[in-house]
Scaffold this active site. Structure first.
Site, PDB file in Angstrom:
ATOM      1  N   HIS A  60      53.917  30.779  49.938  1.00 59.52           N
ATOM      2  CA  HIS A  60      54.877  29.736  49.586  1.00 59.52           C
ATOM      3  C   HIS A  60      56.289  30.264  49.749  1.00 59.52           C
ATOM      4  O   HIS A  60      56.530  31.469  49.731  1.00 59.52           O
ATOM      5  CB  HIS A  60      54.654  29.280  48.140  1.00 59.52           C
ATOM      6  CG  HIS A  60      54.761  30.379  47.128  1.00 59.52           C
ATOM      7  ND1 HIS A  60      53.704  31.226  46.862  1.00 59.52           N
ATOM      8  CD2 HIS A  60      55.767  30.795  46.326  1.00 59.52           C
ATOM      9  CE1 HIS A  60      54.065  32.093  45.931  1.00 59.52           C
ATOM     10  NE2 HIS A  60      55.321  31.861  45.592  1.00 59.52           N
ATOM     11  N   CYS A  68      58.681  35.034  38.933  1.00 60.06           N
ATOM     12  CA  CYS A  68      58.442  35.603  40.254  1.00 60.06           C
ATOM     13  C   CYS A  68      59.633  35.280  41.145  1.00 60.06           C
ATOM     14  O   CYS A  68      60.485  34.471  40.765  1.00 60.06           O
ATOM     15  CB  CYS A  68      57.139  35.070  40.859  1.00 60.06           C
ATOM     16  SG  CYS A  68      57.154  33.307  41.227  1.00 60.06           S
TER      17      CYS A  68
END
Length: 724
Positions: free
Chosen positions: A65, A244
């Protein structure tokens, strides 16, 4: 959610044999649907995100992603691989691959939906139903949470009991809740603007998670007994933060995994997910009552000072996903031992998982110090360089401007610049040592590190002394933190005890044990640089050029740059040559990419040609990172070519005996360079070398590829293979 994934974006028989080809196959579907405008540019962004951290998860899941300017609308593509594809998960290949594409300015609502998907991937029922889906429409509806997914989930799970799901030990599961809705107190989205959560957890839009007290427990139950109890009979309480780099997937997966582990262990847990869509702060009373803290993150924890004085487990976000029970057990052990500070590297410059070797951790600690030192170098060095340009090299003998300053004399202004720059340079060694210690031991290491750096200056141990002082200070603080501390002293440990003991021990070691040998070594290095000439200088130039161009602003680049600016602290003819060679080599990669895109634009995508225009200025300004987009898209051709050009430039700069007193500035400090014409020739030679090699290597690749229809852009050739 239905507009984010359609049956056309689903491939239930994904034939790719690598993560790169899998991403390309799914991205091609996005291009065909008009969701992605530049295939190669988007794949470069996916590759850059993958390079930060593998996106494979235990349980056969791969979730590449990224955010990208080439994405027109938030999009999700799904592929199911019969043979499995390696995405770096510890338990083997992934058969469920999700490619998430978010626009650079994706709105909070869409990111919240994507975060909910990430959390559902941690539920065996969801993944089992996906493995049993018979058609792309069923899979798309299941992922989108449409009504038909309910029947599909139940029927499919039963029908697939002997299939892939059964092979993984998964049993049939009940219908799944609709994606984007809150099925239980443990789900959330990332909620928007920062605010403080109240004890009564909000029903929707919160990034701070409800407490989990054990199987079947209510979200706010706090009096539960059992295996999670503290000695006083209350449940063991933990607060956690997950984050993240992109804040889209792993942030929420780690939160879900920790909550499931807490439920099984009977631990009272609340999680703050610091995702892309903002975050809701943990309530101060929850932090105050917590027995321990867990940080599962790969970007800095925002407002970390809130958790000071708590036993802390600090690790990467992947550890939060893959081994949450171990992290909670470690938090309990640290609380039992009375450890109140972080024992792993600081979140600003983390060294990674605890399994990383000491070499990797040492490199990260040193880079932490260098990264904080560089602004002082840039400011102080450029001020000194400007002073020399205005007042000549004799300006270093000018009296203090506090005692003598004439507003109308350029010499006084030059003296002001020189003395200000000298003061900034005086912080180099203490800042280096202080932030190396900070990288090792967090805030308690700052004071001992700065003190050790100041001692290094006092005894003339210089740059090397600062490195060693930082390591000694951080190591001392870490050692003291491991001692069992009485409860009454825990509150003052970070601000009184650790700085006091750390400073005293570090100063003792620097003054009386290691300081003098290091000072002698520093003097020997200075003398060696002063005597550099001929072949030795050229060889050093080649080595520095290779290091500057290998990782384009990464650790090796920073090591070479730190070596050069360390010499500026005690300038001599040799150290000034080193600084010139390092800056010249660092300018080559972006300038070469700009030249190559100008000469042979058809070899590059539209995005790369646009990046090439900006690379002219970035290269001229000594910003090596301007070549990173090209290296990310085609590393095996761009990086070796860049290294060749950097080696040529470094060698020629040394051979021409060019010197530089400014630590930065590119061509804008040419007047401050010794032998400026030869210096420009060295840069031009390296730029031509790299550009020529890139054009040659890319041309050979194009000859080996199938021909594309006439008139198409490189980025539209969806069948072209990924960079080898």
């Amino acid at each position: 959610m239905s507009e984010m994934i359609t049956p056309e974006l689903v491939d239930l028989d994904l034939s790719a044999d690598s993560k790169e080809s899998a991403a390309r196959a799914l991205a091609e579907r996005m291009v065909e649907r008009g969701r992605v405008t530049d295939l190669d540019g988007f794949l470069a962004d996916v590759a850059a995100r993958e390079a930060q951290m593998p996106t494979g998860l235990e349980g056969g899941i791969g979730i590449p992603h990224c955010r990208s300017p080439h994405v027109t609308t938030p999009t999700l593509a799904f592929g199911r691989s019969p043979s499995g594809i390696d995405f770096g998960a510890p338990d083997g290949p992934a058969d469920l691959i999700f490619l998430i594409a978010a626009p650079a300015g994706a709105d909070d609502a869409h990111l919240s939906i994507l975060s909910t998907l990430a959390r559902r991937l941690m539920q065996p029922a969801f993944t089992a139903a996906l493995r049993a889906a018979a058609t792309p429409s069923e899979a798309a509806a299941l992922i989108a949470g449409e009504p038909m997914a309910t029947a599909t989930a139940g029927a499919g799970a039963e029908a697939g009991a002997g299939s892939q799901a059964a092979a993984r030990g998964l049993s049939p599961t009940p219908p799944l809740p609709e994606l984007g809705h809150r099925p239980s107190p443990r789900s959330s989205n990332a909620g928007g603007a920062e605010k403080t959560a109240s004890p009564a957890f909000e029903a929707l839009g919160s990034g701070a998670e409800p407490r989990v007290g054990g199987p079947g427990a209510e979200p706010t139950v706090s009096g539960r007994g059992g295996v999670g109890e503290s000695p006083a009979g209350q449940p063991f309480r933990v607060v956690a933060v997950t984050s993240c780099p992109t804040g889209i997937a792993h942030t929420y997966m780690a939160a879900e995994a920790l909550q499931q582990a807490a439920t099984e262990a009977g631990i009272d847990l609340r999680v703050e997910t610091q995702g892309s869509a903002g975050f809701t702060r943990l309530a101060p009373e929850d932090i105050a009552s917590a027995d321990a803290v867990v940080f599962a993150h790969d970007v800095p924890v925002r407002d970390r000072a809130r958790f000071a004085g708590k036993p802390t487990v600090d690790t990467g976000v992947k550890a939060g996903i893959n081994r949450p029970a171990e992290l909670l057990a470690e938090a309990r052990d640290k609380a039992a031992r009375g450890e109140v500070a972080d024992h792993t590297p600081t979140p600003v410059e983390r060294a990674g998982e605890e399994a990383d070797g000491y070499g990797a951790k040492l490199r990260t600690w040193l880079m932490s110090g260098v990264s904080y030192m560089v602004p002082f170098v840039a400011a102080g060095g450029l001020l000194i360089a400007l002073a020399f340009a205005i007042g000549g090299y004799e300006i270093n003998t000018a009296p203090s401007v506090a005692e003598h300053f004439v507003w109308t004399e350029s010499a006084s202004w030059a003296a002001l610049l020189f003395q200000t720059g000298g003061l900034a340079f005086g912080f180099l060694v203490p800042v280096l040592a202080g932030y190396i210690a900070y990288g090792m031991a967090d805030r308690p290491g700052l004071v001992p590190g700065f003190v050790g750096g100041a001692v290094a200056l006092t005894i003339n141990a210089g740059f090397l002394g600062g490195l060693i002082a930082g390591l000694l200070a951080g190591g001392t603080v870490l050692a003291v933190q491991r001692l069992r501390i009485p409860t009454a002293l825990r509150g003052i440990m970070p601000v009184v005890v650790l700085p006091l003991i750390g400073s005293a021990v570090t100063a003792f070691l620097m003054f009386l044990v290691v300081g003098k040998p290091v000072a002698s070594l520093q003097q020997a290095l200075t003398d060696w640089l002063s005597g550099l000439s001929g072949a030795n200088a050229v060889i050093l130039g080649v080595i520095l050029g290779l290091m500057m161009c290998f990782d384009l602003g990464g650790p090796l680049n920073k090591v070479a740059y730190a070596f050069a600016i360390g010499g500026l602290a005690t300038p001599n003819e040799g150290s000034l040559k080193v600084m010139a060679a390092v800056m010249a080599a660092g300018m080559v990669p972006p300038l070469a990419m700009a030249l190559a895109t100008t000469l042979r634009g058809r070899l590059f995508s539209k995005t790369e040609r646009e990046n090439g225009k900006a690379a002219w200025f970035l290269g001229a300004s000594f910003i090596s990172e301007g070549a990173i987009p090209f290296a990310a898209a085609d590393p095996l051709r761009v990086i070796p070519a860049s290294m060749a050009g950097g080696a040529v430039t470094g060698a020629l700069s040394m051979a021409f005996e060019c010197t530089l007193r400014a630590p930065h500035g590119g061509i804008f400090v040419i007047p401050l360079i010794g032998n400026p014409l030869l210096y420009l020739i060295a840069i031009a030679a390296g730029t031509a070398t790299t550009a020529g090699l890139v054009v040659l290597l890319k041309g050979l690749r194009k000859q080996a590829e199938p021909a594309a229809p006439a008139g198409t852009e490189p980025s539209d050739r969806t069948k072209v293979t990924a960079a080898a």
